[in-house]
Design an enzyme around this catalytic site. Sequence first.
Site, PDB file in Angstrom:
ATOM      1  N   GLU A  57       0.803  -1.236   0.000  1.00 39.68           N
ATOM      2  CA  GLU A  57       0.000   0.000   0.000  1.00 39.68           C
ATOM      3  C   GLU A  57       0.829   1.276   0.000  1.00 39.68           C
ATOM      4  OE1 GLU A  57      -3.149   0.261   2.812  1.00 39.68           O
ATOM      5  OE2 GLU A  57      -4.123  -1.566   2.133  1.00 39.68           O
ATOM      6  N   GLU A  96      -6.070  -7.947   0.779  1.00 35.46           N
ATOM      7  CA  GLU A  96      -6.719  -7.493   2.009  1.00 35.46           C
ATOM      8  C   GLU A  96      -8.129  -7.066   1.671  1.00 35.46           C
ATOM      9  OE1 GLU A  96      -4.956  -4.399   4.510  1.00 35.46           O
ATOM     10  OE2 GLU A  96      -2.954  -5.159   4.063  1.00 35.46           O
TER      11      GLU A  96
HETATM   12  C1  BGP Z   1      -4.481  -1.442   5.319  1.00 35.98           C
HETATM   13  C2  BGP Z   1      -3.173  -1.875   5.887  1.00 35.98           C
HETATM   14  C3  BGP Z   1      -3.253  -2.734   7.088  1.00 35.98           C
HETATM   15  C4  BGP Z   1      -4.461  -2.540   7.973  1.00 35.98           C
HETATM   16  C5  BGP Z   1      -5.733  -2.262   7.209  1.00 35.98           C
HETATM   17  C6  BGP Z   1      -6.886  -1.779   8.043  1.00 35.98           C
HETATM   18  O1  BGP Z   1      -4.357  -0.143   4.866  1.00 35.98           O
HETATM   19  O2  BGP Z   1      -2.381  -2.525   4.921  1.00 35.98           O
HETATM   20  O3  BGP Z   1      -2.033  -2.653   7.743  1.00 35.98           O
HETATM   21  O4  BGP Z   1      -4.223  -1.790   9.072  1.00 35.98           O
HETATM   22  O5  BGP Z   1      -5.558  -1.347   6.171  1.00 35.98           O
HETATM   23  O6  BGP Z   1      -6.729  -0.422   8.309  1.00 35.98           O
HETATM   24  P1  BGP Z   1      -6.972   0.174   9.728  1.00 35.98           P
HETATM   25  O7  BGP Z   1      -6.110  -0.607  10.641  1.00 35.98           O
HETATM   26  O8  BGP Z   1      -6.569   1.602   9.646  1.00 35.98           O
HETATM   27  O9  BGP Z   1      -8.414   0.009  10.005  1.00 35.98           O
END
Ligand code: BGP
Length: 465
Positions: free
Chosen positions: A160, A374
């Site tokens: 990301e 993800e």
């Molecule tokens: C993505 C990342 C993760 C994770 C996820 C959820 O952007 O790759 O590391 O954290 O999002 O986001 P958040 O934890 O801010 O809810």
Amino acid sequence: RVTTLPRGFVWGGATAAYQVEGATKADGKGKTMWDDYLEEQGRFSPDPASDFYHLYPTDIKLAQDYGLNAVRVSIAWTRIFPQGYGEPNEKGVAYYHRLFKECIDHGVTPYVSLHHFDSPKNLFDAGDWLNRKNIDHFVDYARFCFTEFTEVKNWFTVNELISLALSQYVAGNFPPNHHFDISSAIQAEHNELLAHARVVNLYKSLNLDGRIGLIHVLQPIYPITNTKENQHAADLYDAFINRFLLDGTFLGEYSDETMALINEILSKNDAHLDIQRDDMEILKAASTRNDYFGLNYYQSQFIQAYDGPSGNEFNGTGEKGTTSFSFHGVGQLVPKAGVPTTDWDWNIYPEGLYDILKRVAREYPNSHTIYITENGLGLKEEYNGEDIIQDDKRIDYIDQHVDAVLRARSEGVDVQGYFVWSLQDQFSWANGYNKRYGLFYVDFDTQKRHVKKSAQWFKALADTM
Ligand code: BGP
């Protein structure tokens, strides 16, 4: 709704080193850009997280028991090179060999990222991705990992790129907390693309028996109403967060239309992008060499034209309705009637995933095979000590999104897998411990795991393969 999975589908759970491992001071690990920052902030600590550093056998066993055939993990650069470069730290190296062996022995294939938001403190202080010297260090670290961890067959370079650039330099919710520092943001995007491309070119020159790609989170941007102005706002913001990165990765050049949009943003915000002599050649060489593409998707955005001053509020507490984002000369993000949101104001819009898959396949054939690396739903959850955790909302979210994936697949998009974010509950960078995503609940005091209903749903679908 989803009733069966295709044969051979990769069905996994995702993690990131700093969000699950804990043990941030164990066995010679060096500091990341987060350690001191989180301590000073005083809201929450990266220790113990899910104590994956010690409990990985428990979590990998759970993954296997619930039908997962793959897991996404990342290597903490600072366990291997505590300062970001220099002599490798043997204990850190040994830990990842143990972890990968555990995965492979349990039939849970590891998909491994080299960088997941956790730059070494040392290099962060020297400018992080804005300092080109750090790209050299990243390439050296990558080379070490490729030749050391030959048991790993599936690599991702950087996770990301946009989240890091945007959170660090635009939204200001990641260190160093700049707001609307557009020059740094666009430069970080470009430099991270270069880092990725150099590592892909290196990997291919080593002739290793494995695959490599990178991970982008994509956020489709829709005009809130179909006026010319709103459509232009959508095009501008899309160029900034999606298109510039997709072009750089899979075309190896920024198309004229993309650059026209980017230049409009830059000039309206007195910002500047520095592209050096050999940069585009490096991107070009890598653009056809990605074996696959990791696509993260959580939400889409709705936008209206906006010329006022830039400003934003980040919802890091789960107090619904506290987010705002207005980007001078680009647009303002607005809620869309009928589109539900999470407590953290993320739009729930599975159709966006279908749309973006179709677009990537159509416009970027060099992306080759796609994995959803993800996707998931953050919820506030409590374990009441008895029953299984009833996370029907999460099941509903995942179901709708996997359905969108399979629909795109049935229309010819080459999607071969899905990793839910996340495998187990873990700590969230800017939100802490109350935003839970896991298939498995983690009691962060006792480190006990409890099964959620979504894990059972995951297993039931795994059994249809
Ligand atoms: C993505 C990342 C993760 C994770 C996820 C959820 O952007 O790759 O590391 O954290 O999002 O986001 P958040 O934890 O801010 O809810």
